[in-house]
Structure formats: C-alpha cells, structure tokens
Design a protein around this motif. Structure first.
Motif, PDB file in Angstrom:
ATOM      1  N   ARG A  16       0.833  -1.211   0.000  1.00 52.40           N
ATOM      2  CA  ARG A  16       0.000   0.000   0.000  1.00 52.40           C
ATOM      3  C   ARG A  16       0.862   1.254   0.000  1.00 52.40           C
ATOM      4  O   ARG A  16       0.544   2.237  -0.683  1.00 52.40           O
ATOM      5  CB  ARG A  16      -0.918  -0.033   1.221  1.00 52.40           C
ATOM      6  N   TYR A  17       1.957   1.244   0.780  1.00 55.66           N
ATOM      7  CA  TYR A  17       2.847   2.408   0.834  1.00 55.66           C
ATOM      8  C   TYR A  17       3.462   2.671  -0.539  1.00 55.66           C
ATOM      9  O   TYR A  17       3.591   3.836  -0.962  1.00 55.66           O
ATOM     10  CB  TYR A  17       3.939   2.173   1.870  1.00 55.66           C
ATOM     11  N   PHE A  18       3.847   1.606  -1.241  1.00 53.48           N
ATOM     12  CA  PHE A  18       4.514   1.779  -2.537  1.00 53.48           C
ATOM     13  C   PHE A  18       3.541   2.149  -3.659  1.00 53.48           C
ATOM     14  O   PHE A  18       3.968   2.435  -4.774  1.00 53.48           O
ATOM     15  CB  PHE A  18       5.287   0.513  -2.903  1.00 53.48           C
ATOM     16  N   GLU A  19       2.250   2.178  -3.363  1.00 55.77           N
ATOM     17  CA  GLU A  19       1.295   2.681  -4.351  1.00 55.77           C
ATOM     18  C   GLU A  19       1.465   4.179  -4.566  1.00 55.77           C
ATOM     19  O   GLU A  19       1.123   4.706  -5.626  1.00 55.77           O
ATOM     20  CB  GLU A  19      -0.138   2.379  -3.895  1.00 55.77           C
ATOM     21  N   THR A  20       1.994   4.883  -3.555  1.00 57.81           N
ATOM     22  CA  THR A  20       2.152   6.335  -3.656  1.00 57.81           C
ATOM     23  C   THR A  20       3.611   6.794  -3.472  1.00 57.81           C
ATOM     24  O   THR A  20       3.873   7.994  -3.451  1.00 57.81           O
ATOM     25  CB  THR A  20       1.276   7.037  -2.593  1.00 57.81           C
ATOM     26  N   HIS A  21       4.531   5.858  -3.327  1.00 60.75           N
ATOM     27  CA  HIS A  21       5.942   6.201  -3.142  1.00 60.75           C
ATOM     28  C   HIS A  21       6.812   5.305  -4.013  1.00 60.75           C
ATOM     29  O   HIS A  21       6.527   4.108  -4.162  1.00 60.75           O
ATOM     30  CB  HIS A  21       6.366   6.026  -1.671  1.00 60.75           C
ATOM     31  N   LYS A  22       7.857   5.879  -4.591  1.00 67.27           N
ATOM     32  CA  LYS A  22       8.783   5.097  -5.391  1.00 67.27           C
ATOM     33  C   LYS A  22       9.606   4.171  -4.504  1.00 67.27           C
ATOM     34  O   LYS A  22       9.919   4.499  -3.353  1.00 67.27           O
ATOM     35  CB  LYS A  22       9.730   6.022  -6.160  1.00 67.27           C
ATOM     36  N   VAL A  23       9.985   3.037  -5.053  1.00 63.84           N
ATOM     37  CA  VAL A  23      10.829   2.094  -4.321  1.00 63.84           C
ATOM     38  C   VAL A  23      12.232   2.678  -4.219  1.00 63.84           C
ATOM     39  O   VAL A  23      12.822   3.066  -5.236  1.00 63.84           O
ATOM     40  CB  VAL A  23      10.867   0.724  -5.031  1.00 63.84           C
ATOM     41  N   PRO A  24      12.817   2.781  -3.018  1.00 65.85           N
ATOM     42  CA  PRO A  24      14.182   3.319  -2.901  1.00 65.85           C
ATOM     43  C   PRO A  24      15.198   2.352  -3.523  1.00 65.85           C
ATOM     44  O   PRO A  24      15.076   1.135  -3.390  1.00 65.85           O
ATOM     45  CB  PRO A  24      14.385   3.430  -1.385  1.00 65.85           C
ATOM     46  N   THR A  25      16.169   2.920  -4.197  1.00 67.93           N
ATOM     47  CA  THR A  25      17.200   2.099  -4.843  1.00 67.93           C
ATOM     48  C   THR A  25      18.575   2.273  -4.208  1.00 67.93           C
ATOM     49  O   THR A  25      19.506   1.550  -4.541  1.00 67.93           O
ATOM     50  CB  THR A  25      17.288   2.434  -6.345  1.00 67.93           C
ATOM     51  N   HIS A  75      11.822   9.528   1.949  1.00 68.01           N
ATOM     52  CA  HIS A  75      10.754   8.594   2.319  1.00 68.01           C
ATOM     53  C   HIS A  75      10.272   8.837   3.739  1.00 68.01           C
ATOM     54  O   HIS A  75      10.959   9.430   4.566  1.00 68.01           O
ATOM     55  CB  HIS A  75      11.252   7.151   2.183  1.00 68.01           C
ATOM     56  N   ASN A  76       9.059   8.359   3.981  1.00 67.33           N
ATOM     57  CA  ASN A  76       8.482   8.374   5.319  1.00 67.33           C
ATOM     58  C   ASN A  76       9.040   7.156   6.056  1.00 67.33           C
ATOM     59  O   ASN A  76       8.623   6.022   5.799  1.00 67.33           O
ATOM     60  CB  ASN A  76       6.963   8.285   5.220  1.00 67.33           C
ATOM     61  N   CYS A  77       9.984   7.375   6.936  1.00 65.75           N
ATOM     62  CA  CYS A  77      10.606   6.280   7.673  1.00 65.75           C
ATOM     63  C   CYS A  77      10.087   6.275   9.111  1.00 65.75           C
ATOM     64  O   CYS A  77      10.095   7.302   9.785  1.00 65.75           O
ATOM     65  CB  CYS A  77      12.131   6.413   7.664  1.00 65.75           C
ATOM     66  N   ILE A  78       9.649   5.127   9.557  1.00 63.10           N
ATOM     67  CA  ILE A  78       9.140   4.984  10.922  1.00 63.10           C
ATOM     68  C   ILE A  78      10.347   4.808  11.835  1.00 63.10           C
ATOM     69  O   ILE A  78      11.169   3.916  11.629  1.00 63.10           O
ATOM     70  CB  ILE A  78       8.193   3.776  11.024  1.00 63.10           C
ATOM     71  N   ALA A 130       3.076  -0.257  12.411  1.00 61.32           N
ATOM     72  CA  ALA A 130       2.971   0.951  11.593  1.00 61.32           C
ATOM     73  C   ALA A 130       3.325   0.657  10.145  1.00 61.32           C
ATOM     74  O   ALA A 130       2.695   1.180   9.217  1.00 61.32           O
ATOM     75  CB  ALA A 130       3.874   2.044  12.156  1.00 61.32           C
ATOM     76  N   ALA A 131       4.344  -0.182   9.937  1.00 64.35           N
ATOM     77  CA  ALA A 131       4.721  -0.557   8.571  1.00 64.35           C
ATOM     78  C   ALA A 131       3.612  -1.375   7.909  1.00 64.35           C
ATOM     79  O   ALA A 131       3.273  -1.153   6.742  1.00 64.35           O
ATOM     80  CB  ALA A 131       6.024  -1.343   8.591  1.00 64.35           C
ATOM     81  N   LEU A 132       3.034  -2.302   8.646  1.00 60.55           N
ATOM     82  CA  LEU A 132       1.945  -3.119   8.096  1.00 60.55           C
ATOM     83  C   LEU A 132       0.735  -2.267   7.724  1.00 60.55           C
ATOM     84  O   LEU A 132      -0.001  -2.589   6.787  1.00 60.55           O
ATOM     85  CB  LEU A 132       1.528  -4.184   9.113  1.00 60.55           C
ATOM     86  N   SER A 133       0.561  -1.160   8.446  1.00 65.01           N
ATOM     87  CA  SER A 133      -0.578  -0.272   8.175  1.00 65.01           C
ATOM     88  C   SER A 133      -0.317   0.698   7.029  1.00 65.01           C
ATOM     89  O   SER A 133      -1.184   1.512   6.701  1.00 65.01           O
ATOM     90  CB  SER A 133      -0.930   0.506   9.447  1.00 65.01           C
ATOM     91  N   GLY A 134       0.882   0.629   6.453  1.00 64.34           N
ATOM     92  CA  GLY A 134       1.170   1.437   5.270  1.00 64.34           C
ATOM     93  C   GLY A 134       1.710   2.820   5.532  1.00 64.34           C
ATOM     94  O   GLY A 134       1.669   3.681   4.648  1.00 64.34           O
ATOM     95  N   TYR A 135       2.272   3.057   6.746  1.00 63.18           N
ATOM     96  CA  TYR A 135       2.704   4.402   7.094  1.00 63.18           C
ATOM     97  C   TYR A 135       4.172   4.690   6.807  1.00 63.18           C
ATOM     98  O   TYR A 135       4.641   5.778   7.120  1.00 63.18           O
ATOM     99  CB  TYR A 135       2.398   4.678   8.564  1.00 63.18           C
ATOM    100  N   GLY A 136       4.885   3.745   6.229  1.00 64.47           N
ATOM    101  CA  GLY A 136       6.264   4.056   5.880  1.00 64.47           C
ATOM    102  C   GLY A 136       7.177   2.854   5.892  1.00 64.47           C
ATOM    103  O   GLY A 136       6.743   1.700   6.009  1.00 64.47           O
TER     104      GLY A 136
END
Length: 297
Positions: free
Chosen positions: A173-182, A190-193, A234-240
C-alpha cells in the motif's frame, strides 16, 4: 543491629536506587505512604537526612549516598552467601531477573525458558522488557540480553543466536504512492518509521551499508515509536519504511503484507548475547537458565 533497621535499610536502598518512592514501593510490594513512613523513621533513628525529596525527584543526600555505597555491597554479599548455601541442596531455588528487548523475550527467551519453569517449580523468573542500556549491576538484574557489540568488556557473555539478519520493509500500500528506494540516499525522501532511544532520548539512526561503507542513516518520518512491535504494526498499516530484524518481517513478506527493499544495504547485526558480571557468584539457578537459553548450532 535491631532487625527492623535491616528491613528499613532495604527499603532505603530500594528508594535510593529507583530514585522514586512510587517505583520502589511497587518493587517492594508496599504502599507508597508506608514506605515514606519507614524512611522517615529510619532517618529519625539515625539522626540524619538520607534522601532529598522534591515534587519531581528523589535523590540520596551525602549521608544517603555513603550508606548506599557502603551498605549495598555488604547486603549483596550476604544474599550471595545465602544463595551459595542454598546451592548445597538439590533444588534450583531463587529468582533470576532478566532484562531484554520485548521481541527478544517473546521470540528467543520465552520459548527456551518455558520448559525450565515447568521443570523447576522453585525457580522464579522475572522478564523485564526494556530498550535502555540497563546497568544490570546497579539495577540488580542477574542477566542482560543485548547484541554482541553492545556488551561491556568486563561482562561474561554467552551467545544466544547467530548473526541477526536485518531488513527494510514497507507495505505494498505504501509503494502505491511512493517510489521504491534504490539506494540509501533515497531514504531521505521517504516516510521512515523511527524509534526513540530510551537511553539518550534521540532517534535511532539506521545502521546500513552505502556502497559497502558503514553509515548511520538519520531517517525521519511521521511516526516515532519506542518498540519493535509498534514499528512493525505501523509498517503493516502502510505508514512508511521500517528497519527490523528479519525474524519479525519475513512471515509478513511471505504473506505479501510487506515488501523488502535495499537488502544489499542491510548488514546483519551481531548475534544476541546473554551477559552478567564476571564477579557474580554463579548459582545453580543462574547456570540452569544460561544453559537453557544458550545458542546451539
């Protein structure tokens, strides 16, 4: 010395070490008002103020600090001798206090210690979850558990696990609106928890590899927590993005709830070790617990 003085000294030591009447009362299993009355009575009998009290803190006075430094080691010696005498019997008796990170208690310690509790009914275990670098001698723990590179040199260390693989993960879900970091530098966008460190109060910098070089990546995001399970949720919920041990994330990766990224930037952590002071008497109870939790290839 009258017997009540010994009990009152133990009460004073608990307050002086905890720096709190509330925590000391909980530790001793008495009410805060009863503990306060005990300390006042001890001070009256001794004719000297032992504790300095304010609305926010409690600390030993000079007299109290002297009492703390001189009496505590002697009482510990007495406790050690009593434990040594108990060892002459066949039963494993006494209490073993262990401090470790919450998920280590759940995934490493408890599965290995549960059979011990069943086998030795006179053995008592206290498992305390804490992210601080606890001074186990000062806080009267028998065993601490931390990653190998965090164990002080003067401690006896016993390996509990091999190296601990680490992962950076986020939900699909998070990667639907954020690019995958390379690369590691992409994490800044990125939004990092993140985790708030109990010891320093600062934010934990991710210990990564950037083109083979060790770096402490200072990441940031909307959410700050103080435990691994909150980080995972938080990661499972799509927050970063979250930086977590593989043992916590892999079941969710396999189920498609999380996606791993930047595996090449995640060096393994040093294995988990149980540690205790080298000068501590090795009771039978301690030996049984250490033997139960030690790593077996």
């Amino acid at each position: 010395m009258p017997r009540e003085n010994i009990n009152d000294l133990l009460a004073f030591l608990a307050v002086a070490q905890e720096r709190s009447f509330t925590r000391a009362a909980g530790k001793l299993g008495v009410s805060q008002s009863a503990l306060s009355h005990t300390i006042r009575a001890l001070e009256t009998r001794m004719g000297v103020r032992l504790l300095s009290r304010t609305t926010r803190s409690v600390s030993p006075t000079d007299a109290g600090e002297r009492l703390l430094q001189t009496v505590r080691p002697r009482l510990e010696e007495i406790e050690a001798e009593i434990a040594a005498v108990s060892e002459l019997g066949e039963k494993a008796m006494g209490a073993i206090r262990i401090t470790a990170i919450d998920h280590v208690i759940d995934s490493v310690l408890w599965p290995r210690l549960a059979p011990v509790i069943a086998e030795y009914p006179d053995l008592r275990l206290e498992l305390s979850a804490d992210y601080r670098m606890v001074d186990i001698a000062a806080e009267r723990f028998d065993i601490g558990v931390r990653y190998g590179d965090q164990v002080q040199k003067d401690m006896v260390a016993v390996r509990l696990t091999p190296e601990v693989p680490m992962t950076i993960v986020a939900s699909p879900r998070y990667f639907e609106t954020h690019k995958v970091p390379t690369c590691v530098r992409d994490l800044a966008r990125h939004n990092c928890i993140t985790i708030r460190l109990s010891s320093s109060g600062g934010l934990y910098a991710w210990e990564l590899l950037d083109d083979g070089r060790k770096v402490d990546a200072k990441v940031s995001g909307q959410i700050i927590v103080n435990g691994a399970y909150q980080l995972l949720n938080a990661a499972l919920s799509g927050y970063g993005l979250a930086f977590l041990p593989e043992e916590l994330t892999q079941p969710h990766v396999e189920a498609g709830r999380l996606r791993r990224v930047l595996d090449e930037a995640c060096p393994p952590f040093a294995g988990l070790h149980a540690y205790y002071p080298s000068h501590r008497n090795s009771s039978r109870a301690l030996r049984i617990v250490i033997e139960a939790i030690r790593h077996r290839a």
